[in-house]
Design a protein around this motif. Structure first.
Motif, PDB file in Angstrom:
ATOM      1  N   ALA A  73     -19.466  11.708   0.080  1.00 33.04           N
ATOM      2  CA  ALA A  73     -19.264  10.150   1.155  1.00 33.04           C
ATOM      3  C   ALA A  73     -20.791   9.585   1.634  1.00 33.04           C
ATOM      4  CB  ALA A  73     -18.257  11.048   2.616  1.00 33.04           C
ATOM      5  N   GLU A  74     -21.678  10.534   1.837  1.00 31.64           N
ATOM      6  CA  GLU A  74     -22.274  10.299   2.907  1.00 31.64           C
ATOM      7  C   GLU A  74     -23.199   8.578   1.152  1.00 31.64           C
ATOM      8  OE1 GLU A  74     -27.247  11.419   4.515  1.00 31.64           O
ATOM      9  OE2 GLU A  74     -25.114  13.074   4.003  1.00 31.64           O
ATOM     10  N   ALA A  75     -23.335   9.229  -0.220  1.00 27.09           N
ATOM     11  CA  ALA A  75     -23.919   8.060  -0.522  1.00 27.09           C
ATOM     12  C   ALA A  75     -22.615   7.275  -0.747  1.00 27.09           C
ATOM     13  CB  ALA A  75     -23.749   8.685  -2.459  1.00 27.09           C
ATOM     14  N   ASP A  76     -21.339   7.199  -0.949  1.00 26.69           N
ATOM     15  CA  ASP A  76     -20.880   5.529  -0.946  1.00 26.69           C
ATOM     16  C   ASP A  76     -21.567   5.302   0.216  1.00 26.69           C
ATOM     17  OD1 ASP A  76     -19.477   7.328  -2.667  1.00 26.69           O
ATOM     18  OD2 ASP A  76     -17.831   7.410  -1.413  1.00 26.69           O
ATOM     19  N   GLY A  86     -22.189  -4.873  -4.000  1.00 25.53           N
ATOM     20  CA  GLY A  86     -21.518  -4.728  -2.705  1.00 25.53           C
ATOM     21  C   GLY A  86     -21.834  -6.017  -2.918  1.00 25.53           C
ATOM     22  N   LEU A  87     -23.043  -6.786  -2.280  1.00 27.03           N
ATOM     23  CA  LEU A  87     -24.303  -7.761  -2.739  1.00 27.03           C
ATOM     24  C   LEU A  87     -23.742  -9.194  -3.407  1.00 27.03           C
ATOM     25  CD1 LEU A  87     -26.885  -6.604  -0.550  1.00 27.03           C
ATOM     26  CD2 LEU A  87     -24.819  -7.754   0.763  1.00 27.03           C
ATOM     27  N   ARG A  88     -23.436  -8.543  -4.579  1.00 27.51           N
ATOM     28  CA  ARG A  88     -23.179  -8.912  -6.154  1.00 27.51           C
ATOM     29  C   ARG A  88     -21.744  -9.310  -5.491  1.00 27.51           C
ATOM     30  NH1 ARG A  88     -26.687  -5.941 -10.178  1.00 27.51           N
ATOM     31  NH2 ARG A  88     -28.918  -6.214  -9.537  1.00 27.51           N
ATOM     32  N   GLY A 473     -13.014   1.707   1.446  1.00 27.87           N
ATOM     33  CA  GLY A 473     -14.465   0.937   2.625  1.00 27.87           C
ATOM     34  C   GLY A 473     -15.126   0.200   2.211  1.00 27.87           C
ATOM     35  N   PRO A 474     -15.635  -0.241   2.948  1.00 24.12           N
ATOM     36  CA  PRO A 474     -16.386  -1.599   2.840  1.00 24.12           C
ATOM     37  C   PRO A 474     -17.657  -2.306   1.322  1.00 24.12           C
ATOM     38  CG  PRO A 474     -17.425  -0.727   4.898  1.00 24.12           C
ATOM     39  CD  PRO A 474     -16.153   0.080   4.447  1.00 24.12           C
ATOM     40  N   LEU A 475     -17.996  -3.048   1.303  1.00 26.61           N
ATOM     41  CA  LEU A 475     -18.602  -3.165   0.124  1.00 26.61           C
ATOM     42  C   LEU A 475     -20.058  -3.210   0.610  1.00 26.61           C
ATOM     43  CD1 LEU A 475     -16.431  -6.100  -1.506  1.00 26.61           C
ATOM     44  CD2 LEU A 475     -16.827  -3.696  -1.866  1.00 26.61           C
ATOM     45  N   ASP A 495     -16.551 -11.307   5.101  1.00 24.05           N
ATOM     46  CA  ASP A 495     -15.340 -10.625   6.102  1.00 24.05           C
ATOM     47  C   ASP A 495     -15.065  -9.704   4.223  1.00 24.05           C
ATOM     48  OD1 ASP A 495     -15.911 -11.464   8.187  1.00 24.05           O
ATOM     49  OD2 ASP A 495     -14.035 -12.846   8.231  1.00 24.05           O
ATOM     50  N   GLU A 496     -14.214  -8.584   4.107  1.00 23.23           N
ATOM     51  CA  GLU A 496     -13.922  -7.850   3.554  1.00 23.23           C
ATOM     52  C   GLU A 496     -12.563  -8.659   2.690  1.00 23.23           C
ATOM     53  OE1 GLU A 496     -15.340  -4.900   2.303  1.00 23.23           O
ATOM     54  OE2 GLU A 496     -16.972  -5.627   3.062  1.00 23.23           O
ATOM     55  N   PRO A 497     -13.323  -8.630   1.433  1.00 21.56           N
ATOM     56  CA  PRO A 497     -12.166  -9.617   0.515  1.00 21.56           C
ATOM     57  C   PRO A 497     -11.023  -8.539   0.192  1.00 21.56           C
ATOM     58  CG  PRO A 497     -14.075  -8.608  -0.744  1.00 21.56           C
ATOM     59  CD  PRO A 497     -14.507  -8.655   1.115  1.00 21.56           C
ATOM     60  N   PRO A 498     -10.121  -8.852  -0.046  1.00 17.06           N
ATOM     61  CA  PRO A 498      -8.604  -7.702   0.013  1.00 17.06           C
ATOM     62  C   PRO A 498      -9.140  -7.294  -1.508  1.00 17.06           C
ATOM     63  CG  PRO A 498      -8.088 -10.119  -0.042  1.00 17.06           C
ATOM     64  CD  PRO A 498      -9.583  -9.672  -0.121  1.00 17.06           C
ATOM     65  N   ALA A 499      -8.805  -5.489  -1.048  1.00 15.62           N
ATOM     66  CA  ALA A 499      -9.702  -4.692  -2.286  1.00 15.62           C
ATOM     67  C   ALA A 499      -8.447  -4.772  -2.904  1.00 15.62           C
ATOM     68  CB  ALA A 499      -9.329  -2.727  -1.472  1.00 15.62           C
TER      69      ALA A 499
END
Length: 513
Positions: A73-76, A86-88, A473-475, A495-499
């Motif tokens: 969970a912490e690594a995520d 996620g930035l890509r 969770g967020p990217l 903003d977070e795209p649809p997961a």
């Protein structure tokens, strides 16, 4: 005049219809091969079982280790590699926005000018100087109609690239979770090996001290003393190496979860424990899981993106029709001079008839790249199947080896007890005790290595089948998002795209809902 407007409206409507419906280039076809749909392996059937829990998307819960759950969970949340992935996705989202802008006029320019005129006249009957300002403002627009699908194919390509970036993010998630689990259990293995080495060193130290006292008192030969000393020191020499491995592995784990190297207080619990489930838990047939693998989906989406680029290149073979328009207003401060408003509009046609094969060869270049990606996709699927089969085979054999070495360790421990008893009673020499001690240490260490190998193959199997690809969770983390917004106007793109929808345990893992 009304009679002319109807045909003109029909022509314009037909033009727009053609612009929206005609697309050159191939439509995407999945490069999947027939064997994939029904793939399985005897090794995978042997070591897997189907049941709803634990969830394949959280496969690490099969180990029932709360410390591992917390580390993943912490690594995520804090792993930098996952953050970059996620930035890509956000970068690909912006690239898609660039492609979508092709739906609108490609050239839009507004201009404004002011010119001061100072005229000096001489001669004539009434020479007179004049001073005036001239103003003009205008707006130019050019809109290339998408007759041949150049822009729609570009959007199609960028859309596939965007989803490929999301798949690559999920692949990074799969690899990260597997790496955290593997590093964690490697650490636990080194801890267990260190404990075994310390226990055997303590056992051998007692024997060394006994032989030393006997030698000093003249009741034993020097050979027993020196052999006991050599064996004790050899075992003692393995401890610093194992301690170094523990610290290096712990540092690697700390970096994976986004912390600086150093002690991890939560690792004090369950120190040296290596849980080993005897089966992999799957909720779906292996073929579906194989196609669900994020890197396989990313490879297929790369094919889709490249397929659309052929259409983009092929559109250059045909004429382009552009609607042009200009509005210009001009005025002057001279008395009596009128203001002017000019409107200019009309179509433009451009067709590169003499390209000397440049465009056709560009189409061929894109087609060659497409075939390369098709072959890369098929190889990726074969490699994925091989990885899964190898991991399943490795797990089956490692479990078999673990059972054998477990019995061997028990026998070695019993052998040492018997050797000690016989030595004390005078029925065996000290060499037999030394041999039994050495054998016990080797068997215990080999047993731990075989158990670790089985755990590593189990983790490898889940990784090979794409387990753990989903994250609710967020990217990118909120701090990074706020820094980027302060630096650049991102509008709503951060903003977070649809997961992707989280599949149910009994649904096909290879499809989004």
């Amino acid at each position: 005049m009304p009679a002319l407007r109807a045909p003109l409206a029909l022509v314009l409507a037909g033009t727009l219809w053609l612009a929206g419906c005609t697309r050159v280039g191939p439509d995407f076809q999945s490069p999947r091969e027939p064997w994939v749909e029904h793939w399985n392996s005897p090794a995978l059937e042997q070591i897997s079982r189907h049941r709803p829990q634990p969830d394949f998307l959280q496969w690490w819960r099969v180990f029932e280790d709360p410390t591992l759950d917390a580390l993943i969970a912490e690594a995520d949340a804090y792993n930098p590699g996952l953050e970059i992935a996620g930035l890509r996705v956000m970068e690909a989202r912006a690239q898609l926005g660039i492609a979508l802008s092709g739906r609108y006029p490609q050239f839009q320019q507004a201009s404004a000018d002011a010119l001061y005129l100072d005229r000096h006249q001489s001669g004539g009957r009434n020479p007179r100087d004049s001073h005036s300002w001239q103003y003009s403002t205008g707006f130019d627009i050019a809109w290339e109609l998408d007759f041949w699908g150049r822009f729609s194919r570009a959007i199609e390509s960028a859309d596939a690239a965007y989803f490929a970036a999301q798949a690559n993010y999920e692949d990074a998630l799969v690899l990260l979770r597997a790496q955290v689990a593997d590093t964690y259990f490697i650490l636990r293995t080194f801890e267990a090996r260190l404990r075994i080495a310390q226990e055997n060193a303590a056992r051998q130290k007692r024997s060394f001290e006994i032989t030393e006292r006997l030698f000093r008192s003249g009741d034993s030969a020097e050979l027993d003393f020196q052999q006991a000393k050599a064996q004790y020191l050899a075992t003692l020499g393995t401890i610093p190496d194992l301690e170094g491995q523990v610290m290096r592995t712990r540092n690697a784990l700390a970096v994976l979860i986004g912390r600086p190297p150093g002690p991890l207080s939560e690792l004090r619990e369950r120190e040296g424990l290596i849980p080993l489930p005897d089966r992999a838990v799957l909720q779906e047939v292996p073929a579906n899981l194989l196609l669900r693998r994020p890197d396989v989906r990313a490879a297929e989406l790369a094919v889709a993106a490249q397929s659309a680029l052929i259409g983009v290149a092929e559109a250059d073979l045909y004429p382009s029709v552009t609607l042009l328009g200009s509005i210009v207003w001009s005025a002057t401060t001279l008395d009596g001079a009128p203001d002017n408003l000019d409107l200019v509009a009309g179509p433009g046609l451009a067709w590169n008839l003499f390209d000397h094969g440049r465009i056709r060869n560009q189409v061929r270049v894109q087609d060659a790249r497409l075939q390369q990606l098709i072959e890369a996709y098929r190889d990726r699927v074969r490699q994925a199947a091989r990885e899964a089969d190898d991991a399943a085979t490795g797990l089956a054999k490692a479990l078999e080896s673990e059972r054998i070495r477990r019995e061997s360790t028990r026998a070695a421990l019993r052998s040492l007890d018997l050797a000690n008893a016989q030595y004390r009673e005078g029925f065996a020499d000290f060499q037999r005790v030394l041999d039994a001690q050495r054998e016990l240490f080797q068997q215990q260490d080999s047993y731990l290595l075989s158990r670790s190998d089985a755990v590593s193959n189990l983790i490898g199997l889940y990784k090979a089948l794409g387990g753990g690809w989903y994250r609710d969770g967020p990217l990118i983390d909120e701090g990074t998002r706020e820094r980027m917004k302060r630096r650049t106007d991102w509008d709503d793109l951060l903003d977070e795209p649809p997961a992707p929808a989280r599949p149910d345990a009994d649904s096909e893992q290879g499809e989004r809902e």
